[in-house]
Write an enzyme that holds these catalytic residues in place. Structure first.
Site, PDB file in Angstrom:
ATOM      1  N   VAL A  66       0.518  -1.022   0.195  1.00 33.10           N
ATOM      2  CA  VAL A  66       0.061  -0.074  -0.247  1.00 33.10           C
ATOM      3  C   VAL A  66       0.756   1.495   0.470  1.00 33.10           C
ATOM      4  CG1 VAL A  66      -1.755  -1.169   1.333  1.00 33.10           C
ATOM      5  CG2 VAL A  66      -0.008   0.266   2.290  1.00 33.10           C
ATOM      6  N   SER A 143      -6.229   3.692  15.992  1.00 33.19           N
ATOM      7  CA  SER A 143      -5.682   3.181  16.786  1.00 33.19           C
ATOM      8  C   SER A 143      -6.553   4.378  18.297  1.00 33.19           C
ATOM      9  CB  SER A 143      -4.490   2.958  17.138  1.00 33.19           C
ATOM     10  OG  SER A 143      -3.914   2.588  18.203  1.00 33.19           O
ATOM     11  N   TYR A 156       3.882   5.723  15.384  1.00 32.25           N
ATOM     12  CA  TYR A 156       2.701   5.399  15.223  1.00 32.25           C
ATOM     13  C   TYR A 156       1.748   5.812  15.141  1.00 32.25           C
ATOM     14  CZ  TYR A 156      -0.681   1.419  15.597  1.00 32.25           C
ATOM     15  OH  TYR A 156      -1.429   0.199  15.328  1.00 32.25           O
ATOM     16  N   ALA A 158       1.030   9.170  15.922  1.00 31.56           N
ATOM     17  CA  ALA A 158       0.858  10.216  14.968  1.00 31.56           C
ATOM     18  C   ALA A 158       0.321  10.571  13.942  1.00 31.56           C
ATOM     19  CB  ALA A 158       2.800  11.049  15.239  1.00 31.56           C
ATOM     20  N   LYS A 160      -1.745   7.449  13.309  1.00 27.22           N
ATOM     21  CA  LYS A 160      -3.023   7.115  13.458  1.00 27.22           C
ATOM     22  C   LYS A 160      -3.903   8.029  13.681  1.00 27.22           C
ATOM     23  CE  LYS A 160      -3.104   2.234  12.812  1.00 27.22           C
ATOM     24  NZ  LYS A 160      -2.935   2.016  11.419  1.00 27.22           N
ATOM     25  N   ILE A 188      -5.760  -5.747  20.360  1.00 26.25           N
ATOM     26  CA  ILE A 188      -6.502  -6.780  19.904  1.00 26.25           C
ATOM     27  C   ILE A 188      -5.410  -7.905  19.734  1.00 26.25           C
ATOM     28  CG2 ILE A 188      -7.584  -7.892  17.986  1.00 26.25           C
ATOM     29  CD1 ILE A 188      -9.572  -5.269  19.219  1.00 26.25           C
TER      30      ILE A 188
HETATM   31  P1  NAI Z   1      -0.643  -7.377  12.201  1.00 23.53           P
HETATM   32  O1  NAI Z   1       0.725  -7.160  11.924  1.00 23.53           O
HETATM   33  O2  NAI Z   1      -1.305  -9.088  12.459  1.00 23.53           O
HETATM   34  O3  NAI Z   1      -0.659  -7.619  10.002  1.00 23.53           O
HETATM   35  C1  NAI Z   1      -0.888  -6.531   9.361  1.00 23.53           C
HETATM   36  C2  NAI Z   1      -1.247  -6.875   8.282  1.00 23.53           C
HETATM   37  O4  NAI Z   1      -0.982  -5.604   7.198  1.00 23.53           O
HETATM   38  C3  NAI Z   1       0.347  -8.115   7.919  1.00 23.53           C
HETATM   39  O5  NAI Z   1      -0.929  -9.073   7.313  1.00 23.53           O
HETATM   40  C4  NAI Z   1       1.099  -6.676   6.687  1.00 23.53           C
HETATM   41  O6  NAI Z   1       1.895  -8.276   6.257  1.00 23.53           O
HETATM   42  C5  NAI Z   1       0.510  -6.350   6.577  1.00 23.53           C
HETATM   43  N1  NAI Z   1       1.289  -4.908   5.698  1.00 23.53           N
HETATM   44  C6  NAI Z   1       2.586  -4.741   6.652  1.00 23.53           C
HETATM   45  N2  NAI Z   1       3.005  -3.383   6.012  1.00 23.53           N
HETATM   46  C7  NAI Z   1       1.880  -3.632   3.929  1.00 23.53           C
HETATM   47  C8  NAI Z   1       1.953  -2.559   3.039  1.00 23.53           C
HETATM   48  N3  NAI Z   1       2.912  -1.810   2.883  1.00 23.53           N
HETATM   49  N4  NAI Z   1       0.931  -2.801   2.625  1.00 23.53           N
HETATM   50  C9  NAI Z   1       0.121  -4.331   2.484  1.00 23.53           C
HETATM   51  N5  NAI Z   1       0.342  -4.506   3.810  1.00 23.53           N
HETATM   52  C10 NAI Z   1       0.897  -4.428   3.960  1.00 23.53           C
HETATM   53  O7  NAI Z   1      -0.815  -6.294  12.242  1.00 23.53           O
HETATM   54  P2  NAI Z   1      -3.142  -6.672  13.419  1.00 23.53           P
HETATM   55  O8  NAI Z   1      -3.127  -6.436  14.036  1.00 23.53           O
HETATM   56  O9  NAI Z   1      -3.826  -7.306  12.637  1.00 23.53           O
HETATM   57  O10 NAI Z   1      -2.925  -4.942  12.912  1.00 23.53           O
HETATM   58  C11 NAI Z   1      -3.903  -4.625  11.851  1.00 23.53           C
HETATM   59  C12 NAI Z   1      -4.499  -2.714  11.733  1.00 23.53           C
HETATM   60  O11 NAI Z   1      -4.934  -2.478  13.307  1.00 23.53           O
HETATM   61  C13 NAI Z   1      -2.659  -2.020  12.023  1.00 23.53           C
HETATM   62  O12 NAI Z   1      -3.374  -0.854  10.899  1.00 23.53           O
HETATM   63  C14 NAI Z   1      -2.829  -1.756  12.988  1.00 23.53           C
HETATM   64  O13 NAI Z   1      -2.028  -0.358  13.219  1.00 23.53           O
HETATM   65  C15 NAI Z   1      -4.108  -1.432  14.003  1.00 23.53           C
HETATM   66  N6  NAI Z   1      -4.427  -1.626  15.016  1.00 23.53           N
HETATM   67  C16 NAI Z   1      -4.375  -3.141  15.683  1.00 23.53           C
HETATM   68  C17 NAI Z   1      -3.865  -3.528  17.100  1.00 23.53           C
HETATM   69  C18 NAI Z   1      -3.627  -4.286  17.894  1.00 23.53           C
HETATM   70  O14 NAI Z   1      -3.949  -4.485  18.655  1.00 23.53           O
HETATM   71  N7  NAI Z   1      -4.122  -5.581  17.337  1.00 23.53           N
HETATM   72  C19 NAI Z   1      -4.816  -1.923  17.898  1.00 23.53           C
HETATM   73  C20 NAI Z   1      -4.888  -0.918  17.068  1.00 23.53           C
HETATM   74  C21 NAI Z   1      -4.415  -0.720  15.805  1.00 23.53           C
END
Ligand code: NAI
Length: 263
Positions: A66, A143, A156, A158, A160, A188
């Protein structure tokens, strides 16, 4: 929307090879959409799409970074040419890190910014004509750190916060055709925070500070995203919905004292 009905519609979920994105892809596929599992990592994205297809859902994988505008343009060109009308976009791909503000190198800051902010922007820009044509909806994943920052997550938090602002701008510019909302998850359990999950004491501390009394699950976020994409939220746009079991409600300065005084 009738969950058992097959809809001739497409939803793109970025970062869908893992965690929240994978759960969201699964939930939306269960609602009958053709779900594009878009991720920087091709193999795990294909695995998620294959698993959904094997369960009778409609899904395809797309390798897409992305942060790279050309990669994003190619993704939405393919969606326009090959798939049913795009009615939903979930900008979920994100990366974070944990260290003191001054310890982040410029390239680490650039990566966090380019995936979380430019990545969301690139997808919004490329998907705009399709979403406008089909009166679709967008959910960006920010987030709780965007509004209640924690120590160690400066770039991060900033980034979000920028996603929250971008959500409001897009909602204003694209109304009434396209609704744009944002979710802000708290803690999560996903591979993103594996480090914390290795320590049961830390997890128990998080549980204790969460009024809901439990950790959040990817499914908690997926359900809310589906609501914001659906007609059930037809009059909601430009909002940031916090999904944190109430953890950010606390006034950390006074609440522990008042709790004690209340007995
Ligand atoms: P995760 O690490 O399990 O999944 C993130 C996915 O994004 C991975 O499959 C990764 O390959 C993909 N990714 C990373 N860079 C990319 C790029 N440049 N282009 C395309 N895909 C890319 O993380 P999770 O926990 O599922 O997070 C998902 C979203 O939720 C993120 O935006 C994270 O910041 C947000 N978030 C997560 C929280 C948590 O506690 N897990 C809390 C608050 C927000």
């Amino acid at each position: 929307m009738n969950p058992t009905e097959q809809h001739d519609t497409t939803v793109v979920v970025t970062g869908a090879a893992s965690g929240i994105g994978a759960a969201t892809a699964e939930h939306l596929a269960g609602l009958g959409h053709h779900v594009v599992v878009a991720d920087r990592r091709a193999n795990p994205a294909e695995e998620v799409a294959r698993e959904l297809t094997s369960r009778g859902h409609r899904s395809s994988a797309a390798k897409c970074d992305v942060a790279d505008a050309r990669s994003v343009d190619a993704l939405f060109a393919r969606v326009a040419e090959e798939l049913p009308p795009l009615v939903g976009l979930v900008n979920n791909a994100g990366v974070g890190n944990l260290k003191p503000l001054e310890a982040y190198t410029p390239s680490e800051v650039d990566l966090i910014w380019s995936v979380n902010v430019s990545g969301t922007y690139n997808c919004l820009r490329s998907a705009a004509p399709l979403l406008r044509r089909n009166e679709g909806a967008v959910v960006n994943v920010a987030s709780v750190s965007a509004v209640h920052p924690t120590r160690g997550e400066a770039p991060y938090s900033a980034a979000k916060a920028a996603v929250v602002a971008l959500t409001a701008s897009a909602a204003l510019e694209w109304a009434p055709e396209v609704r744009v909302n944002c979710v802000s998850p708290g803690f999560i359990r996903t591979p993103l925070n594996d480090l914390l999950a290795t320590n049961e004491e830390w997890l128990e501390g998080i549980r204790e500070r969460t009024p809901a009394g439990r950790l959040g699950t990817p499914r908690d976020v997926a359900e809310t995203v589906a609501f914001l994409l659906s007609d059930a939220s037809a009059y909601v746009t430009g909002q940031n919905l916090v999904i944190d079991g109430g953890s950010a409600l606390t006034n950390a300065q006074m609440d522990p004292l008042f709790t004690e005084l209340l007995g």
